[in-house]
Write a protein that holds these residues in place. Structure first.
Motif, PDB file in Angstrom:
ATOM      1  N   THR A  11       2.975   1.625  -3.493  1.00  0.00           N
ATOM      2  CA  THR A  11       1.755   2.067  -4.342  1.00  0.00           C
ATOM      3  C   THR A  11       1.503   3.661  -4.240  1.00  0.00           C
ATOM      4  N   GLU A  23       0.598  -1.155   0.028  1.00  0.00           N
ATOM      5  CA  GLU A  23       0.160   0.060   0.029  1.00  0.00           C
ATOM      6  C   GLU A  23       0.879   1.201   0.006  1.00  0.00           C
ATOM      7  N   ARG A  49       4.438   5.805  -5.378  1.00  0.00           N
ATOM      8  CA  ARG A  49       4.417   5.660  -6.857  1.00  0.00           C
ATOM      9  C   ARG A  49       3.466   6.285  -7.845  1.00  0.00           C
ATOM     10  N   HIS A  70      -5.943   1.085  -4.092  1.00  0.00           N
ATOM     11  CA  HIS A  70      -4.946   0.316  -3.339  1.00  0.00           C
ATOM     12  C   HIS A  70      -5.256   0.573  -1.741  1.00  0.00           C
TER      13      HIS A  70
END
Length: 117
Positions: free
Chosen positions: A44, A41, A47, A87
């Motif tokens: 992500t 998590e 990113r 996410h």
């Protein structure tokens, strides 16, 4: 007034960074699974979400299942977008039964300092 990542940090409003702090206690028997889920998590979020400025997780020395999170978002809209992301919703659903205790803290920006890179 201090500038951080292009934002002025004075009284918190919709254009200043949003800082959140969380204290979690994880079921020791599920710590490995929790660690894997939160790592995905956080990686992500950093990113793919431009408004996520920083996510840090630490454990209390000698208590590896007592975690503290420091989260910084560009503004309130970025924080809300993070909470609404697929996410993050997956993380919440995956870990809800792993978390024994949770305290969430909203903050007012007092002093935000960071090195410019």
């Amino acid at each position: 007034m201090l500038t951080l990542a292009g934002h002025s940090a004075k009284a918190q409003d919709t254009s200043t960074p949003v800082v959140r702090i969380a204290e979690l206690e994880i079921d020791p028997a599920q710590m490995e699974a929790y660690s894997a889920a939160v790592k995905v998590e956080m990686e992500t979020s950093i990113r793919v979400e431009p408004g996520v400025l920083a996510l840090y997780a630490v454990s209390i020395k000698g208590k590896p299942n007592h975690l503290r999170f420091f989260e910084m978002y560009a503004d309130n809209a970025a924080y809300e977008a993070h909470r609404d992301s697929a996410h993050f919703r997956t993380y919440v659903a995956t870990t809800k039964d792993m978390i024994l205790d949770r305290k969430l803290f909203e903050t007012d920006n007092f002093q935000l300092s960071a090195k410019q890179q």
